[in-house]
Scaffold this active site. Structure first.
Site, PDB file in Angstrom:
ATOM      1  N   CYS A  77       0.838  -1.206   0.000  1.00 19.58           N
ATOM      2  CA  CYS A  77       0.000   0.000   0.000  1.00 19.58           C
ATOM      3  C   CYS A  77       0.878   1.264   0.000  1.00 19.58           C
ATOM      4  O   CYS A  77       1.532   1.542  -0.992  1.00 19.58           O
ATOM      5  CB  CYS A  77      -0.976  -0.043   1.177  1.00 19.58           C
ATOM      6  SG  CYS A  77      -2.331   1.099   0.962  1.00 19.58           S
ATOM      7  N   HIS A 169      -3.750  -5.013   0.914  1.00 18.13           N
ATOM      8  CA  HIS A 169      -3.183  -5.407   2.207  1.00 18.13           C
ATOM      9  C   HIS A 169      -3.099  -6.923   2.312  1.00 18.13           C
ATOM     10  O   HIS A 169      -4.033  -7.582   2.787  1.00 18.13           O
ATOM     11  CB  HIS A 169      -4.000  -4.812   3.357  1.00 18.13           C
ATOM     12  CG  HIS A 169      -3.713  -3.357   3.549  1.00 18.13           C
ATOM     13  ND1 HIS A 169      -2.633  -2.903   4.271  1.00 18.13           N
ATOM     14  CD2 HIS A 169      -4.320  -2.268   3.052  1.00 18.13           C
ATOM     15  CE1 HIS A 169      -2.609  -1.585   4.239  1.00 18.13           C
ATOM     16  NE2 HIS A 169      -3.619  -1.162   3.495  1.00 18.13           N
ATOM     17  N   GLU A 171      -1.454  -8.575   4.304  1.00 23.59           N
ATOM     18  CA  GLU A 171      -1.213  -9.044   5.672  1.00 23.59           C
ATOM     19  C   GLU A 171      -2.493  -9.334   6.450  1.00 23.59           C
ATOM     20  O   GLU A 171      -2.462  -9.967   7.490  1.00 23.59           O
ATOM     21  CB  GLU A 171      -0.342  -8.032   6.434  1.00 23.59           C
ATOM     22  CG  GLU A 171      -0.981  -6.673   6.731  1.00 23.59           C
ATOM     23  CD  GLU A 171      -0.909  -5.676   5.581  1.00 23.59           C
ATOM     24  OE1 GLU A 171      -0.934  -6.114   4.411  1.00 23.59           O
ATOM     25  OE2 GLU A 171      -0.859  -4.470   5.842  1.00 23.59           O
TER      26      GLU A 171
END
Ligand code: XMP
Length: 533
Positions: A77, A169, A171
């Site tokens: 990002c 994202h 994660e």
């Protein structure tokens, strides 16, 4: 190991977690870290997201040496935008902010170096987007490796260097194949996958010994929850009887809790514990206070006052023992002063409490983080600060803590004070304790305890009309909460069978004087939080 540079996204620590899940050791440092000042050489660098736009005044900037370090780099990002900024790309504020689910189309470039990041991915991958800005012009020598209809540069790669950027994202668990992406990046870095909780114990024990030094002593704040018990056991392993646990009875514990904790620590953990009854002091300071944040602050501050007084007492006692030993000429190890305070703070406590100018707005100042005194003399030591609850449970098992203790539901530092919605008084505490005990007892009896992450009763300040034994009552309402979650950042509610609920409601209204209604909380987090305050 992998270096993670944190630009302040509320998801940054999830990156460390994803790496640990893949058995890779990683260290997260602030984004301002200079590469030349590192005393170790990372095998790969990950740049996190950020609440900033790269065009904001004061936006954090990465050390350009990151791209000259000769190791693979992955930007997520804002991290991707930093890569672009440093390589002649262009980032624009997007006219439509993009939050939520998206599906990327993987673009095969035919260049194996660039295609390695998505090598095991299908042609379409669901991901989680959360950004305002996005790339509008590719940086020099980069190519697109994934796109969506609204984000033509959803992922990019350098043609000749191992530099990758993803707009989404990877994660968060809402990117279901995020783990595969990190795994591919870790392969690109060529890092060994040999980290586990056992290595965490070794490293942390060494780190604690160095931090505390050879003689200083540590006091541990014990609540009876899994976090502080695991932290205590770890500390005991590191410095033996230079660690002393103290449990403060703050007047807002569950029924019988102080006694149970005493038994648990002595019997199962072999850790010395002193129980200090400071309930009068806490309850007098809480008198008339309704505001949740003020309750937390009062409890946090009083807690430290009680602790410092206890530390002084223990120290004086130790000095006397030492003088006595000297006088009698017997051999003894000189022991130092109590310089440190152990807390079992976990990562979610940290992330939801920090409100430095940036990402995670303060959600609640969890007392083991936010309520500490600025002039506290004891230095804080928080060995579990980077871990999530399920990792702490795994750690607890490895440290030999019995399963029924490791599996206990968490209990917040400010205790029942944040489950009594009005002012806290001894009689309100007693009502809540009685209802809560029945609730937990029934949950255990029904075999639901281990399926629920956290269950508790909440005492509402409203009164409602009822009829009991032919008499009109005008009493309080108990709300029951049962949350299911893995990381306590998001949660759903547990669906009990109706006959279980009906029996529970009967028991509570029959056995607890002052309650004539029971309601069930069926809110998820978000929009609610787990606690009511
Ligand atoms: P929330 O209510 O923020 O709760 O969704 C998430 C987890 O944190 C616990 N919690 C606290 N723990 N001090 C603590 O030690 C606090 O002030 C505090 N507030 C919430 C809560 O019990 C849940 O496990």
């Amino acid at each position: 190991s992998i270096l993670i540079l944190d630009f302040g996204s509320q998801y940054s620590h999830l990156i460390t977690r994803r790496c640990r899940e893949l058995n890779v050791y990683c260290e997260m440092l602030p984004c301002t870290q200079k590469i030349s000042e590192l005393d170790w050489k990372p095998s790969g660098i990950i740049l996190s997201g950020s609440p900033y736009s790269v065009y904001d005044e004061g936006a954090p900037r990465v050390d350009p040496a990151v791209f000259e370090a000769g190791v693979p780099v992955l930007g997520i990002c804002y991290g991707l935008q930093e890569i672009a900024w440093n390589h002649g790309g262009k980032v624009d504020p997007h006219d439509r902010r993009e939050y939520g689910k998206a599906v990327i189309d993987v673009v095969k470039t035919g260049n194996t170096r660039m295609d390695r990041l998505f090598k095991d991915e299908p042609s379409q991958v669901p991901v989680w987007m959360s950004h305002g800005d996005q790339l509008s012009k590719l940086p020099d020598n980069f190519k697109v490796i994934a796109r969506t209809p609204t984000a033509p540069f959803a992922a990019i790669a350098h043609e000749t260097k191992d530099i990758f950027g993803v707009q989404f994202h990877a994660e968060v668990t809402h990117s279901p194949r995020g783990k595969e992406l990190f795994s591919a990046f870790i392969d690109i870095c060529g890092v060994r996958r040999d980290w586990n909780m056992g290595t965490f114990i070794e490293k942390e024990v060494a780190r604690i010994r160095e931090f505390v030094g050879p003689t200083a002593r540590v006091l541990g704040a014990i609540s009876g929850g899994v976090d502080s018990s695991v932290a205590a056991k770890l500390m005991h392993q590191a410095i033996g009887d230079r660690f002393h646990a103290v449990m403060v009875d703050n007047g807002v514990l569950r029924a019988g809790e102080a006694k149970q904790v005493d038994e648990m620590l002595n019997k199962h953990l072999g850790v010395n514990v002193t129980i200090v009854d400071a309930s009068d002091l806490f309850l007098s300071r809480l008198e008339g206070v309704e505001d949740p944040e003020q309750k937390r602050k009062i409890i946090g501050n009083t807690f430290i006052n009680v602790f410092e007084a206890e530390a002084a007492k223990l120290e004086k006692q130790a000095e006397e023992e030492e003088a006595e030993a000297k006088g009698s000429g017997s051999q003894h190890e000189p022991k130092g002063k109590y310089e440190f305070l152990l807390q079992g703070t976990l990562y979610p406590d940290v992330i939801e409490s920090i409100s430095f100018k940036g990402p995670s707005a303060t959600i609640k100042t969890h007392h083991n983080v936010g309520g500490l005194l600025a002039d506290m003399k004891l230095k804080l030591i928080e060995p579990l600060r980077e871990l999530f609850k399920d990792e702490v449970r795994e750690l607890g098992k490895l440290l030999g803590i019995p399963a029924h203790l490791v599996g206990r539901h968490p209990f917040p530092g400010p205790g029942l004070a944040i489950r009594i919605l009005g002012p806290v008084t001894r009689s309100q505490v007693a009502i809540l304790q009685a209802a809560d005990s029945i609730y937990i007892e029934e949950i255990r009896k029904g075999g639901f305890y281990d399926q629920i992450s956290q269950a508790f009763a909440v005492l509402l300040p409203v009164r409602a009309v009822g009829v009991q034994g032919d008499k009109r009552t005008y009493d309080q309402v108990i709300a029951l909460r049962a949350a299911q979650t893995t990381d306590f950042m998001t949660a759903t509610w547990f669906n009990f069978p109706h006959d279980f609920l009906s029996n529970l409601s009967n028991r509570i209204t029959n056995e607890v004087t002052g309650i004539n209604r029971v309601v069930m909380d069926i809110s998820s987090k978000p929009p609610a939080t787990i606690e009511w305050l």
